[in-house]
Design a protein around this motif. Sequence first.
Motif, PDB file in Angstrom:
ATOM      1  N   LYS A   8     -12.423   2.571   3.586  1.00  0.00           N
ATOM      2  CA  LYS A   8     -13.194   1.427   3.076  1.00  0.00           C
ATOM      3  C   LYS A   8     -12.934   1.180   1.592  1.00  0.00           C
ATOM      4  O   LYS A   8     -12.894   0.025   1.139  1.00  0.00           O
ATOM      5  N   ASP A   9     -12.748   2.240   0.827  1.00  0.00           N
ATOM      6  CA  ASP A   9     -12.505   2.078  -0.614  1.00  0.00           C
ATOM      7  C   ASP A   9     -11.154   1.410  -0.861  1.00  0.00           C
ATOM      8  O   ASP A   9     -11.022   0.555  -1.739  1.00  0.00           O
ATOM      9  N   VAL A  10     -10.158   1.814  -0.088  1.00  0.00           N
ATOM     10  CA  VAL A  10      -8.828   1.209  -0.225  1.00  0.00           C
ATOM     11  C   VAL A  10      -8.883  -0.268   0.173  1.00  0.00           C
ATOM     12  O   VAL A  10      -8.344  -1.135  -0.530  1.00  0.00           O
ATOM     13  N   ALA A  11      -9.535  -0.562   1.279  1.00  0.00           N
ATOM     14  CA  ALA A  11      -9.633  -1.946   1.746  1.00  0.00           C
ATOM     15  C   ALA A  11     -10.387  -2.826   0.752  1.00  0.00           C
ATOM     16  O   ALA A  11     -10.037  -3.994   0.546  1.00  0.00           O
ATOM     17  N   PRO A  49      -4.463  -3.559   4.545  1.00  0.00           N
ATOM     18  CA  PRO A  49      -4.456  -3.407   6.012  1.00  0.00           C
ATOM     19  C   PRO A  49      -3.516  -4.385   6.704  1.00  0.00           C
ATOM     20  O   PRO A  49      -2.903  -4.054   7.722  1.00  0.00           O
ATOM     21  N   GLU A  50      -3.379  -5.611   6.129  1.00  0.00           N
ATOM     22  CA  GLU A  50      -2.480  -6.603   6.723  1.00  0.00           C
ATOM     23  C   GLU A  50      -1.010  -6.263   6.481  1.00  0.00           C
ATOM     24  O   GLU A  50      -0.125  -6.788   7.153  1.00  0.00           O
ATOM     25  N   TRP A  51      -0.757  -5.408   5.496  1.00  0.00           N
ATOM     26  CA  TRP A  51       0.627  -5.056   5.184  1.00  0.00           C
ATOM     27  C   TRP A  51       1.164  -3.991   6.144  1.00  0.00           C
ATOM     28  O   TRP A  51       2.362  -3.811   6.283  1.00  0.00           O
ATOM     29  N   LYS A  52       0.271  -3.310   6.834  1.00  0.00           N
ATOM     30  CA  LYS A  52       0.682  -2.233   7.733  1.00  0.00           C
ATOM     31  C   LYS A  52       1.728  -2.681   8.762  1.00  0.00           C
ATOM     32  O   LYS A  52       2.765  -2.031   8.910  1.00  0.00           O
ATOM     33  N   PRO A  53       1.539  -3.809   9.465  1.00  0.00           N
ATOM     34  CA  PRO A  53       2.578  -4.222  10.421  1.00  0.00           C
ATOM     35  C   PRO A  53       3.878  -4.634   9.760  1.00  0.00           C
ATOM     36  O   PRO A  53       4.940  -4.572  10.391  1.00  0.00           O
ATOM     37  N   ILE A  54       3.818  -5.051   8.470  1.00  0.00           N
ATOM     38  CA  ILE A  54       5.042  -5.452   7.770  1.00  0.00           C
ATOM     39  C   ILE A  54       5.973  -4.258   7.641  1.00  0.00           C
ATOM     40  O   ILE A  54       7.162  -4.325   7.957  1.00  0.00           O
ATOM     41  N   PHE A  55       5.428  -3.118   7.208  1.00  0.00           N
ATOM     42  CA  PHE A  55       6.317  -1.966   7.032  1.00  0.00           C
ATOM     43  C   PHE A  55       6.615  -1.278   8.363  1.00  0.00           C
ATOM     44  O   PHE A  55       7.680  -0.679   8.534  1.00  0.00           O
ATOM     45  N   GLN A  56       5.703  -1.373   9.318  1.00  0.00           N
ATOM     46  CA  GLN A  56       5.981  -0.751  10.611  1.00  0.00           C
ATOM     47  C   GLN A  56       7.127  -1.449  11.338  1.00  0.00           C
ATOM     48  O   GLN A  56       7.854  -0.830  12.117  1.00  0.00           O
ATOM     49  N   ASP A  57       7.308  -2.750  11.077  1.00  0.00           N
ATOM     50  CA  ASP A  57       8.392  -3.514  11.697  1.00  0.00           C
ATOM     51  C   ASP A  57       9.570  -3.707  10.747  1.00  0.00           C
ATOM     52  O   ASP A  57      10.493  -4.478  11.029  1.00  0.00           O
ATOM     53  N   ALA A  83      -5.803   7.284  -4.502  1.00  0.00           N
ATOM     54  CA  ALA A  83      -5.844   6.796  -5.883  1.00  0.00           C
ATOM     55  C   ALA A  83      -4.662   5.887  -6.172  1.00  0.00           C
ATOM     56  O   ALA A  83      -4.791   4.842  -6.827  1.00  0.00           O
ATOM     57  N   ARG A  84      -3.482   6.249  -5.676  1.00  0.00           N
ATOM     58  CA  ARG A  84      -2.276   5.442  -5.888  1.00  0.00           C
ATOM     59  C   ARG A  84      -2.415   4.079  -5.203  1.00  0.00           C
ATOM     60  O   ARG A  84      -2.016   3.049  -5.763  1.00  0.00           O
ATOM     61  N   ALA A  85      -2.983   4.063  -4.002  1.00  0.00           N
ATOM     62  CA  ALA A  85      -3.187   2.802  -3.288  1.00  0.00           C
ATOM     63  C   ALA A  85      -4.143   1.891  -4.049  1.00  0.00           C
ATOM     64  O   ALA A  85      -3.891   0.689  -4.210  1.00  0.00           O
ATOM     65  N   ILE A  86      -5.226   2.463  -4.544  1.00  0.00           N
ATOM     66  CA  ILE A  86      -6.246   1.672  -5.242  1.00  0.00           C
ATOM     67  C   ILE A  86      -5.751   1.196  -6.596  1.00  0.00           C
ATOM     68  O   ILE A  86      -5.935   0.034  -6.969  1.00  0.00           O
ATOM     69  N   GLU A  87      -5.099   2.074  -7.334  1.00  0.00           N
ATOM     70  CA  GLU A  87      -4.707   1.751  -8.710  1.00  0.00           C
ATOM     71  C   GLU A  87      -3.377   1.017  -8.813  1.00  0.00           C
ATOM     72  O   GLU A  87      -3.212   0.158  -9.683  1.00  0.00           O
ATOM     73  N   LEU A  88      -2.413   1.335  -7.932  1.00  0.00           N
ATOM     74  CA  LEU A  88      -1.068   0.778  -8.049  1.00  0.00           C
ATOM     75  C   LEU A  88      -0.675  -0.112  -6.877  1.00  0.00           C
ATOM     76  O   LEU A  88       0.428  -0.653  -6.857  1.00  0.00           O
ATOM     77  N   SER A  89      -1.532  -0.239  -5.906  1.00  0.00           N
ATOM     78  CA  SER A  89      -1.276  -1.003  -4.669  1.00  0.00           C
ATOM     79  C   SER A  89      -0.028  -0.534  -3.934  1.00  0.00           C
ATOM     80  O   SER A  89       0.669  -1.319  -3.295  1.00  0.00           O
ATOM     81  N   ASN A  90       0.242   0.777  -4.011  1.00  0.00           N
ATOM     82  CA  ASN A  90       1.335   1.362  -3.223  1.00  0.00           C
ATOM     83  C   ASN A  90       0.831   1.709  -1.830  1.00  0.00           C
ATOM     84  O   ASN A  90      -0.298   2.202  -1.665  1.00  0.00           O
TER      85      ASN A  90
END
Length: 421
Positions: free
Chosen positions: A350-353, A360-368, A332-339
């Motif tokens: 699928k709902d989050v995407a 999904p494209e932000w995942k490598p940003i925080f991993q690195d 819910a936080r990801a969908i509503e607040l983009s956290n």
Amino acid sequence: MKYRLMAAVSAVSMICTLNLAAAAELSFAASSTGNNLEFFRKQFAVFEEKTGHKVNIVSMPSSSSEQFSQYRLWLAAGNKDVDVYQTDVIWAPQLADQFVDLKEAAKDVVEQFFPSIIASQTVNDRLVALPMYTDAPALYYRKDLLEKYGKQPPETWDELAETAKEIQEKERAAGQKDMWGFVFQGNSYEGLTCNALEWVKSSGGGQIVEPDGTISINNEKAAAAIDRAKDWVGTISPPGVLAYQEEESRGVWQTGNAVFMRNWPYAYSLGNGADSAVKGKFDVTTLPVAAVGDKPSSALGGWNLAVSKYSDEQQAAIELVKFLASKDVQKARAIELSNLPTLVALYDDKDVAAAQPFMPEWKPIFQDAVPRPSATAKVKYNEVSSKFWTAVHNTLSGNGTAAENLELLEADLTTLKGDNW
């Protein structure tokens, strides 16, 4: 029959009494940034209905530095008024002794989280906070303006400055008198540590204090990176940027008065809100680097949930922490607040995407992402960061060159370090 009826009523009364006795009233200290408190209130209504517990919010300033100062005062005094704290990723080594070990309570869910994020909240084999969402900033850009002037998202800081200046001047000439090229967080607080660490690290200047404890900040590349940022102030960035935190930057951006903005993921959903002047007009990309081929460096952020060891309602507080870190609430936080979630599975949801296609494209940003040196400096981190952001702010304000201020900073950090961190 009368006896059986009285016995049944008595049993029901006893059950109700036990339930009331088991219900707890909790206080939760949380940041007031963006729509954070509004989201919590909605989730607390669900939690209260489910458990019978009551949750009160203690609203904290959006500045993480101010939050930390207040938390430290409360915890040092053994304050029982706050049961659960929303904590920054960097605070675990500094406040670990004041928080309950969640390792046993979270053993059934801990494998669902990114191991590196769990590791960041583990001190001396104690899990002192459960991750709620992670964070890494990106460069927000007005795709409509870049298309209008035939520009691509910048790869280097110099390209950013050049593009920002050109579009700023042309938009002002066309009547947009309040347009600025780039807004960031330049106030003298923890947010400036994050911004400046990104400038320095992406320029090959190290990360203030290296993992082995070496104080590395006094070098030519670091100085050049900070001097570069100084040139932005009053040219492509408003003079007032020296007092900006996240919300001030977002305010300029969301009213349509900036070409570029450095900010965290929470600003994405707000920027696409119904009241936003930039709704549907922007996109995000990785932060620039000093030279093509260098590695982008976003400061690792994120917020967690810790239970005070002084709480008289620790079991109920742990229930609340697990609820807020759960898959349903993080979704819910990801969908509503983009956290950004801290649970691996939600990046394939699928709902989050669908709601946040950028995620999904932000995942490598925080991993690195590059961590601030809290794990190295431990309880001295807050002083390290304060001395760093002060040196940077002095430079941005014109009080000495970067080289001069970094030389003084190195001396201060050497004294602070002593024999060891």
